[in-house]
Write an enzyme that holds these catalytic residues in place. Structure first.
Site, short mmCIF file in Angstrom:
data_model
loop_
_atom_site.label_atom_id
_atom_site.label_comp_id
_atom_site.label_asym_id
_atom_site.label_seq_id
_atom_site.Cartn_x
_atom_site.Cartn_y
_atom_site.Cartn_z
N CYS A 76 0.83 -1.21 0.00
CA CYS A 76 0.00 0.00 0.00
C CYS A 76 0.87 1.26 0.00
O CYS A 76 1.51 1.53 -1.00
CB CYS A 76 -0.99 -0.06 1.16
SG CYS A 76 -2.43 0.95 0.85
N HIS A 133 -3.25 -5.17 1.68
CA HIS A 133 -2.56 -5.42 2.96
C HIS A 133 -2.55 -6.90 3.33
O HIS A 133 -3.40 -7.34 4.12
CB HIS A 133 -3.29 -4.66 4.08
CG HIS A 133 -3.13 -3.19 4.03
ND1 HIS A 133 -2.23 -2.50 4.81
CD2 HIS A 133 -3.77 -2.25 3.30
CE1 HIS A 133 -2.30 -1.21 4.57
NE2 HIS A 133 -3.24 -1.03 3.66
N GLU A 150 -0.79 -8.35 5.41
CA GLU A 150 -0.50 -8.52 6.85
C GLU A 150 -1.78 -8.45 7.70
O GLU A 150 -1.76 -8.74 8.88
CB GLU A 150 0.52 -7.47 7.31
CG GLU A 150 -0.01 -6.06 7.56
CD GLU A 150 -0.32 -5.26 6.28
OE1 GLU A 150 -0.23 -5.82 5.17
OE2 GLU A 150 -0.70 -4.07 6.43
#
Ligand code: GLN
Length: 191
Positions: free
Chosen positions: A78, A170, A172
Site C-alpha cells: 500500500c 494489505h 498482513e
C-alpha cells in the site's frame, strides 16, 4: 534470516507478526543502524507522505535506497508500494524509485475506499487470496521487467521486479501468510 519492517509509521506490527508466524526473525526499523545485517525489508502501509518525510528525518531514505540498489530485497504494501514506485501520478510523494511502475494514490472511488476481495494471484497457487484494500493506490503503468502478479478488474494491484515486490493491498491484515512466504522465497532465492 533476519527481516526488518520499517516502523516509522503505519501497519508495521502486523507485518512483524506475520513474519514471526512463518518462523522468520523480524525486527522493527526506526534508525539507520537497525538496517545492518538485514536479509530483507518490508515497507508497510500507512501514509506515504508521512513515511517518506520520516524516512528523510531519520536518515533512512538514502540508506534504504542504497541497500536496495545493492541487492536488498524490499516488499512494499500500500503506502509502501507508493514508496517503492519510480513514478507517482501528480508527484505528491518523494519515492525511493526502485520498481519501474507508475502508481496513482487513493485510486479507488469513495464508496469503495476500503474493501476486501478474493483475488486470484497465480504465483501463490489456485486458492484466491483475501486482499484488504484501504485507501489503496493502483498501478497505472508497468515498464521494463516488471511482472504483474495480480489484477483487480483488469487493473494491476501487485507486481514484482527482481527482488522488489509490491501490493496495493494489505496481506498482513489477514491470516493468509502466502504473500509473506512468497517474499521470503524471493529473499532465499527460491522464487
Ligand atoms: N492512502 C495512503 C497513501 O496515499 C495509503 C493507504 C494505505 O497504506 N493503507 O499514502
Amino acid at each position: 534470516m533476519k527481516t526488518g519492517v520499517l516502523a516509522s509509521q503505519g501497519a508495521f506490527v502486523e507485518h512483524i507478526s506475520s513474519l514471526k508466524k512463518l518462523g522468520v526473525e523480524a525486527v522493527p526499523v526506526r534508525l539507520p543502524g537497525q538496517l545492518k545485517g538485514l536479509d530483507g525489508l518490508i515497507i508497510p502501509g500507512g501514509e506515504s507522505t508521512t513515511i517518506s518525510k520520516l524516512m528523510k528525518d531519520y536518515a533512512l531514505f538514502d540508506e534504504v535506497k542504497k541497500l536496495a540498489e545493492n541487492g536488498l530485497p524490499v516488499f512494499g504494501t500500500c503506502a509502501g508500494m507508493i514508496l517503492l514506485a519510480k513514478e507517482i501520478s501528480g508527484n505528491t510523494v518523494q519515492s525511493l524509485g526502485l520498481i519501474d511502475i507508475t502508481v496513482r494514490r487513493n485510486a479507488f472511488g469513495r464508496q469503495t475506499e476500503s474493501f476486501e476481495t478474493e483475488l486470484s494471484i497465480p504465483v501463490l497457487g489456485e486458492k484466491p487470496f483475501p486482499a484488504v484494500f484501504i485507501r489503496a493506490p493502483l498501478i497505472e503503468k508497468t515498464n521494463g521487467k516488471v511482472e504483474v502478479l495480480a489484477r483487480l478488474d483488469g487493473t494491476a494491484v501487485a507486481a514484482r521486479q527482481g527482488k522488489f515486490l509490491v501490493s496495493a493491498f494489505h496481506p498482513e491484515l489477514t491470516d493468509d501468510l502466502r504473500f509473506h512466504k512468497y517474499f521470503i522465497d524471493i529473499i532465499t532465492g527460491d522464487k
